[in-house]
Each structure stands twice: as structure tokens, then as C-alpha cells.
Design a protein around this motif. Sequence first.
Motif, short mmCIF file in Angstrom:
data_model
loop_
_atom_site.label_atom_id
_atom_site.label_comp_id
_atom_site.label_asym_id
_atom_site.label_seq_id
_atom_site.Cartn_x
_atom_site.Cartn_y
_atom_site.Cartn_z
N VAL A 61 0.85 -1.19 0.00
CA VAL A 61 0.00 0.00 0.00
C VAL A 61 0.89 1.24 0.00
CG1 VAL A 61 -1.88 1.20 1.16
CG2 VAL A 61 -1.66 -1.29 1.41
N ARG A 62 0.66 2.13 -0.97
CA ARG A 62 1.40 3.40 -1.00
C ARG A 62 0.42 4.53 -0.69
NH1 ARG A 62 5.08 4.20 -5.99
NH2 ARG A 62 3.08 4.14 -7.12
N VAL A 63 0.75 5.28 0.35
CA VAL A 63 -0.14 6.33 0.83
C VAL A 63 0.46 7.69 0.50
CG1 VAL A 63 -1.38 7.27 2.80
CG2 VAL A 63 -0.84 4.82 2.72
N GLY A 64 -0.16 8.37 -0.44
CA GLY A 64 0.23 9.73 -0.79
C GLY A 64 -1.02 10.57 -0.87
N LYS A 65 -1.13 11.34 -1.95
CA LYS A 65 -2.38 12.08 -2.16
C LYS A 65 -3.53 11.11 -2.35
CE LYS A 65 -0.18 16.18 -4.11
NZ LYS A 65 -0.04 17.06 -5.31
N GLU A 66 -3.19 9.95 -2.93
CA GLU A 66 -4.15 8.86 -3.07
C GLU A 66 -3.59 7.63 -2.39
OE1 GLU A 66 -4.81 8.30 -7.22
OE2 GLU A 66 -5.81 10.23 -7.50
N VAL A 67 -4.45 6.64 -2.17
CA VAL A 67 -4.01 5.37 -1.60
C VAL A 67 -3.99 4.34 -2.75
CG1 VAL A 67 -4.44 3.56 0.09
CG2 VAL A 67 -4.99 5.94 0.63
N GLU A 68 -2.80 3.78 -3.01
CA GLU A 68 -2.65 2.83 -4.11
C GLU A 68 -2.36 1.43 -3.55
OE1 GLU A 68 -0.31 4.70 -7.63
OE2 GLU A 68 0.49 5.63 -5.80
N ASN B 221 10.66 -0.66 11.06
CA ASN B 221 11.48 0.05 12.05
C ASN B 221 11.19 1.54 12.15
OD1 ASN B 221 12.98 1.52 10.07
ND2 ASN B 221 14.32 -0.25 9.75
N ASN B 222 10.16 2.06 11.45
CA ASN B 222 9.94 3.50 11.47
C ASN B 222 8.46 3.84 11.34
OD1 ASN B 222 9.18 3.83 8.55
ND2 ASN B 222 11.25 2.99 8.29
N TYR B 223 8.14 5.12 11.58
CA TYR B 223 6.74 5.54 11.57
C TYR B 223 6.20 5.76 10.15
CZ TYR B 223 7.80 10.47 10.52
OH TYR B 223 8.18 11.64 9.92
N LEU B 224 7.08 5.67 9.14
CA LEU B 224 6.66 5.87 7.76
C LEU B 224 6.06 4.60 7.14
CD1 LEU B 224 9.81 7.83 6.61
CD2 LEU B 224 7.57 8.80 7.12
N THR B 225 6.17 3.49 7.85
CA THR B 225 5.71 2.21 7.32
C THR B 225 5.03 1.39 8.40
OG1 THR B 225 7.88 1.23 7.84
CG2 THR B 225 7.56 2.02 5.58
N LEU B 226 4.31 0.37 7.94
CA LEU B 226 3.85 -0.69 8.85
C LEU B 226 3.93 -2.00 8.09
CD1 LEU B 226 2.55 -1.96 11.34
CD2 LEU B 226 0.31 -1.48 10.33
N PHE B 227 4.72 -2.94 8.61
CA PHE B 227 4.81 -4.28 8.05
C PHE B 227 4.25 -5.26 9.08
CE2 PHE B 227 9.07 -3.05 5.82
CZ PHE B 227 8.39 -2.11 5.05
N SER B 228 3.24 -6.01 8.69
CA SER B 228 2.67 -6.98 9.60
C SER B 228 2.08 -8.13 8.79
CB SER B 228 1.59 -6.34 10.46
OG SER B 228 1.06 -7.25 11.40
N LYS B 229 2.08 -9.32 9.37
CA LYS B 229 1.43 -10.44 8.71
C LYS B 229 -0.07 -10.15 8.61
CE LYS B 229 4.92 -13.20 7.96
NZ LYS B 229 5.09 -14.50 8.61
N PHE C 214 4.32 5.26 3.45
CA PHE C 214 3.97 6.65 3.15
C PHE C 214 4.91 7.17 2.07
CE2 PHE C 214 1.70 6.37 7.16
CZ PHE C 214 0.55 7.11 6.88
N ASP C 215 4.36 7.92 1.14
CA ASP C 215 5.13 8.42 -0.01
C ASP C 215 6.00 9.60 0.42
OD1 ASP C 215 6.13 9.06 -2.44
OD2 ASP C 215 4.20 9.37 -3.45
N GLU C 216 7.21 9.25 0.88
CA GLU C 216 8.18 10.25 1.31
C GLU C 216 9.53 9.97 0.64
OE1 GLU C 216 7.59 12.87 2.94
OE2 GLU C 216 5.70 12.50 4.01
#
Length: 543
Positions: free
Chosen positions: A29-36, A94-102, A184-186
Motif C-alpha cells: 500500500v502506498r499512501v500519498g495524495k491517493e491510496v494505491e 522500524n519507522n513511523y513511515l511504514t507498517l509491516f505486519s502479517k 507513506f510516499d516520502e
Amino acid sequence: MLKDTIEALEIDFQKAIIDNYKLKDGLYVRVGKEVEYFIYKAPKKENSNDIGLKDLEGNIRANDYEWFAKRDYLSVYLNSNKALDPPKKKIHNNNYLTLFSKAKEFSLENKEHFATKLYDNLKDFKSFTKKEEIEVVKSFYDYIFDEQRQKDVEAKKRKFLEIFDEVVKKKELIKEGEYIKIFFDEDLEIYEKEAQIYYALKIYNKIETVEQMEGSIYGLSDFNMGLNAKKPYLEHKTRGFSLPFMVKKDEVFEIKELFDFLKYQNNFLETKATRDKSGIFFVKHSSNDQAEIVDFDIVVKEPELEKEFVFKEYLHCTPEDEVIKDYTTLFHKVDAIFYNGTLQNNLFGEVYSKLPNRLQNLILLTRDAMLVLKKAEIKPLLYINKKYADEFILNHLRQDRFNKAKEALNLKLSLLAYEGEEVNIKQTLQNIEHKIESLEELTSEEFFVLSGQIIKYLLDKSKKSDKKADMIEPYLRAGKTKKLKQEIETLFFTYKHEIPLNFKKFNNALALIEGYETDEKVQKDKLLVGLLSENIFYKKDGK
């Protein structure tokens, strides 16, 4: 060692890593102006050119793969023991820009857990309460508590909570054991800065090893090192500073990149030494998806041999001599001739079990010395040559590789010549021919060379359509000259009907062999010279 390796390789590690990087199957999932939304499935064939990343309409998104790969690499946690949310360990980034989970963990029940651990916690790293952890966090204070970052963490939290339910609904697109990964798109620079804080806190062997010295944070690297109660021998017991070595906080990420790069490489890497710069040679082993350097050396010699090696043509196998000027070419030449090209893939670990047992043993006995040859040192090879060259020749003969056995003898004699022990087969055969003509007594060397010549000539008389190398085994196994002469006599009576009665050269030669009275140990090396060199009984003046 680690710093030397990084400096010597001169590689863009991150680019090299991404070129080989593999995403894990799941929903991206890429979260920017839109969610892809994207689905990634690893290609079934290992070397497939299929990218594997598609949008929800099934369109291949090759251009997006690298975007995800770069950020995934920077965001993934080191291992479950270093997760951000112990003891649950549901968060694998490891950071607030992402979430990886099963996918199975991505549920409404864990929504608050994710929000708390990723945003509330990483906003100010308040859960890191050990004194060493506090020191690390303080070293990033200006960045962590920058007003813009603080606002961004809150903004990302609001967006995460806003899209969470929508992402949960997409779980049905993948299997429960696969990943859901939100990005997150950064810019990459922000991902790198966030990753550096995590690595500074988690990458050291133990946070208790962290110390502040001269205004900088140092700690014991977790790469290529284990230090715990079961490994006290790694500590320096007789000095005040007991740790084996320490790494500066600013260098930690660079070291991680080195080991991630090594994970995708062959078992050894090397850079050549030059007049201006030393080279390096190191061997690595991989296990549990981690690389480990098991041998390291600084190479100060240049790749060129101090003295040219001449692969001489003693037995007329090739049209002319070959001049070799560097260690790498010499290594491959020795591998091709002595080892029949099997050494390169058996330098480390278990030797391939389907190789002949004798060759397996030879590889195990000699490969360490051959590794030294790769480090630009020829002396161990010269030792191997003197001790084991005949065994390599015999291995070829036992595998019915007569021409390869000749090449191996050429190599053996060429290496002896490199040390100054020149062997003149042509002159030895001329001396033997003279003594056959005059019936003069043979020297010990001449006896065994002539024995080999007679054995080869008589074996050639065999009418077998499939002549096997085991035909020479009785002569190779003969311990003393008495036994060897008995075997030659038996061979002669087997094929005497094929030899002209008036073949004076052969008759005289056989008489000299029979008249040799010294019962000494068989010199297999001289016997092999006789077996493999040009046979005097085929010369035009042979009758």
C-alpha cells in the motif's frame, strides 16, 4: 577489518543491494495524495525476469518495484528479537513511515497497538528507557524533536487510522501468512534518517555495550560477532576495555549495508593490490539469511607474479609454451588441470559428494593452500605440487583422462622449473636410447622411465576396443622393483605375439629392465614420466 573492507570495495552498496533485493509476498500500500494498492508474488522460477508486482487490475508495475524495494530495505526490522513492540512482535518494520505486519495480525483488535507503538512511541522514543538507549536518543535529539517532524508523526498517525479499515478489507486478496506493508510516499532521505535511529538503538550486539567517548556513541557491532555468557573468550580479560572492538554510531548503517551486500555475493570477494593501495581478500559464509566473514586478509602484493610462470610443453600436449603473469590466471590454470575444474566450486564447506573419493580428499587437503594463491602467494602451491602432483596425475589416469594426465605432468614439471628444478625429459629419453643401443647399465631414474615406456607400448598392443586406465593399476601398485619387473614380464608374455622378433630396440630395452638388480622402492613419479611422455618405440628408427 570492516572499515578496511568498506574502503577497499568502493561500491555503491545500496544500489548493489537493491539490484538483488527481493520483496516478500503480500499486499503493498502506498499512501500519498491517493491510496494505491499492489500485490506482489515472487516469480516461481528463480531466474525469471518477471517483476511480480501488479496493481489490483492485474497490470504489471515494473517501475514501482524499485520504489518499494528501496524503502522496504530501509524499513525492515533486523529480526524478531529487535522488534519495536516486544513482547508481541507484531510489527516488522522500524519507522513511523511504514507498517509491516502479517495479514493475520492486521485486524481491528491490533489497530490501537499499531498506532501506539509506531506513532506515540516513535514520536519521542519514550519507551527506550535504559541509560544507554537514552544516550543514543539524545544524540539524535535535534532531529527527533524538530517541530516539523513532530507534526509529521501526528499527521501520519491520523492518516493511518483513517485508512486502516479500508486496508483490512483488502486482506482477502492475500493469504494469512503473507504480509501487508504500508508505505507513506516520502523521500528516501527521510526513510534513511528514521532507519539510522533504529539501527543505532538496535544494531549493536547488546545495548549495554554502548558508550559515549569524546562526544560520539560507540558500541559492539552485531555483525560477525557474538558476545554473551556462552562466549566469554571473545572478551579482552587483561585490559580495562574488554570489548573486542567498537563501531561508531555514524558507521553502523554503512556496516549493515556491507553485510547485506555480502549476502548476495559468492563465497569470496577480492580486490587487487596496486602500487598505491592494498587489496583485500575475504571469504564469507551465509546462514539464516545473514552473511558472516570467516576469513579476511589484506593483500599487499600486486596481482602480477614476481616472476613470470611458464607452462612448458614437455609432452607435446599443446603447440607451444604458455606464459602466465598473474596469480588469478595461475589459479584457474591449476584448477583446470589438477582439479579438472572442480576446485572453484568446492573451496568452502562440504566437497561435492559425487566427485571421486580420491579427488574429494585432495581438495580437502589442498584447498586452503590454493586460497593463499588467490591472496598472491605462490609458495603453498609449490608445496602442493611436490607433495600431491602425482596424486592428481593418477586421479586423471584412473578416470581414463590420459591427455589430462599429460597436462598435469606438464604442470608439475613447469612448477618444479619455476623453483629452479629443471627436468629435461627429452635428454633423459636420448640417454636411455643410447644405453639401449650400447646395453649400458641404467641409472635408477632411467630404469623407471624406461619401465613406463615399455608398459605403455605393450598396453597399446591390447585389442580391447575400450581400453580402461585400470590396466596400469598393477604397475602403479608395485611397491618394489622386483614386483614391478614381474608385472612387466607378465605383460610381455601377454602381448609378445604382437612384437616383431627382430625389434632390436625393444628386445634390448627389455633385457636392460630384466638385468636391473637393485630392489628399491618404485619411483612412481619417474614411472609416470615414462608412461606419459613420447614413446621411443614408435620412432621411425625403432626397428
